[in-house]
Design an enzyme around this catalytic site. Structure first.
Site, short mmCIF file in Angstrom:
data_model
loop_
_atom_site.label_atom_id
_atom_site.label_comp_id
_atom_site.label_asym_id
_atom_site.label_seq_id
_atom_site.Cartn_x
_atom_site.Cartn_y
_atom_site.Cartn_z
CE LYS A 128 -5.31 -1.97 0.11
NZ LYS A 128 -5.65 -0.53 0.18
CG ASP A 155 7.32 4.79 -11.99
OD1 ASP A 155 7.89 3.69 -12.11
OD2 ASP A 155 6.09 4.93 -12.09
CB SER A 212 -0.96 -0.04 1.20
OG SER A 212 -1.95 0.93 1.09
#
Length: 443
Positions: free
Chosen positions: A318, A304, A293
């Site tokens: 999740k 990224d 999460s």
């Protein structure tokens, strides 16, 4: 205009609140009304003819829980006790064991124990199944009911019966409850590297992370080589704190995470709003199958933007957001309403965050044979249509020959945490190369 509150949840964790408009869709069609009539018929029959007397509240709460359980593992009804439990955990202090758990086929499954809590000290591990509490079978209880039994006054004993994959017999584990003060951030300096361990995302995590960065830089000064951000076995928590932690390591304006709901235009994006507090120092992030999460938001964003190198094992996966919708003054509906995406547009639901370098935890011998449990293993978990290669979801990477060293051999070398050792070694080599290149350019 009526409002609701948006959260990103793990089974026992919450994330940031965002007000948004409520849309209500009325049920229509004769089939819907027929089925509602059938529901009331069942309600009346059970109420009047069941072998023991049951209350209307008990029946209605059971019906609601059954409805939500058919959707996904994270949608649920919160009675007054559950709302209070959620508040105490978010505030960062409660009486209990220090476990993050979920429910699978009626059995309580451990996602991860929290660092330095009674559960972690007693040897509870991720992937354990809790079948009995104080010798009483808890199969069939709701997750909230099981959690309520595990919590209690500090100093009181509790006995858990645990089924551990790979073990032939159930384990009987005795624990003494304590005040769980969820101090979310700890730090240390090793070989001129700042190691920041983040164990959960509660209201203190963002500020504590920034304080840790300041303290490390003050202690080490210019020789500081970089940072290791340890998110292993961090089950998640508050979304706004995940955003603040990421913001500390990124420059102003970079996207951190987006969440996308059912409607095409239902998209919210969150961006860094401050400058990189570490001034561009190299960063390595440690993740494992218990990183979920909010942890995946941090790891995914920095990966990224190529701001950090992620190493360890594939994370939990999740990637859904839950909305907390108040139903009364002390009850609420926790409903999955969106998925979150990394800046490059990846949904980590099911697939998790793939490390840049897969590094097993060789200093934990029990991990070699233990079955790993992730979001994709949970019943009714949301599926990720963008995961074309299901082996990414179903299978972990096979052992690499370079990781054939045994736990005993590592102990002889004094290595207690192989993944952390590997991260420190990488940082040392990366910064060493940078110094050589700089010197060459100067000549």
């Amino acid at each position: 205009m009526k409002h609701r509150i948006l959260y990103a949840f793990l089974p026992l964790g919450i994330a940031a609140l965002i007000p948004t408009q409520t849309s209500v869709q009325a049920a229509d069609g004769p089939d819907t009304y027929r089925q509602l009539d059938q529901l009331m018929d069942v309600f009346e029959r059970v109420r009047s003819e069941y072998v023991e007397e049951v209350t209307d509240e008990q029946l209605l709460e059971g019906a609601i829980n059954g409805m939500l359980a058919s959707l996904d593992p994270h949608s649920s009804f919160l009675a007054a006790r559950d709302v209070e439990n959620m508040r105490t955990q978010t505030d960062g202090e409660y009486g209990g064991l220090g476990l993050s758990v979920t429910m699978e086929d009626g059995v309580v499954k451990v996602i991860a124990p929290t660092d330095d809590t009674p559960a972690s000290k007693a040897g509870i591990k991720a992937g354990d199944y809790i079948t009995h509490i104080d010798d009483e079978l808890i199969y069939g209880l709701s997750l909230n009911e099981a959690v309520e039994q595990m919590r209690g006054p500090p100093g009181t004993p509790i006995s858990l019966t645990v089924i551990r994959p790979g073990e032939t017999k159930p384990l009987e584990i005795s624990i003494t409850r304590a005040v769980i003060e969820l101090k979310p951030v700890r730090w240390e300096v090793t070989d001129n590297v700042g190691v920041i361990r983040i164990s959960t995302f509660n209201k203190q995590t963002g500020p504590a992370t920034r304080e840790a960065i300041d303290a490390i830089e003050k202690k080490v000064g210019k020789p500081l080589l970089g940072y290791v951000i340890d998110l292993r076995s961090n089950p998640g928590g508050l979304l706004d704190q995940a955003i603040e932690v990421t913001d500390a390591f990124m420059d102003n304006g970079g996207e951190i995470v987006s969440q996308r709901g059912r409607a095409k235009g239902d998209v919210l994006r969150y961006f860094a709003r401050t400058e990189d507090q570490t001034h561009g120092k190299p960063i390595i992030i440690l993740v494992d199958e218990g990183s979920a999460s909010a942890s995946e938001i941090v790891a995914g964003a920095l990966q990224d933007h190529r701001r950090a190198l992620v190493i360890g094992a594939r994370s939990f996966g999740k990637g859904s957001v839950q909305t907390l919708i108040p139903l009364s003054t002390d009850t609420a509906l926790r409903l999955t309403t969106a998925r979150y995406y990394t800046p490059s547009g990846r949904s980590v639901q099911e697939a998790g965050i793939e490390p840049d370098i897969v590094v097993p935890q060789l200093t934990d011998a029990s991990r070699r044979d233990r079955r790993i449990v992730r979001e994709s293993d949970l019943r009714q978990a949301l599926r990720n249509s963008n995961v074309e290669d299901q082996s990414i979801v179903e299978d972990d990477a096979k052992a690499n020959p370079r990781f054939e060293i045994t736990t005993e051999e590592l102990e002889e070398k004094g290595i207690e945490d192989y993944q952390l050792h590997y991260a420190l070694d990488i940082l040392g080599r990366l910064t060493g190369k940078a110094e050589v290149q700089t010197a060459s350019a100067g000549n």
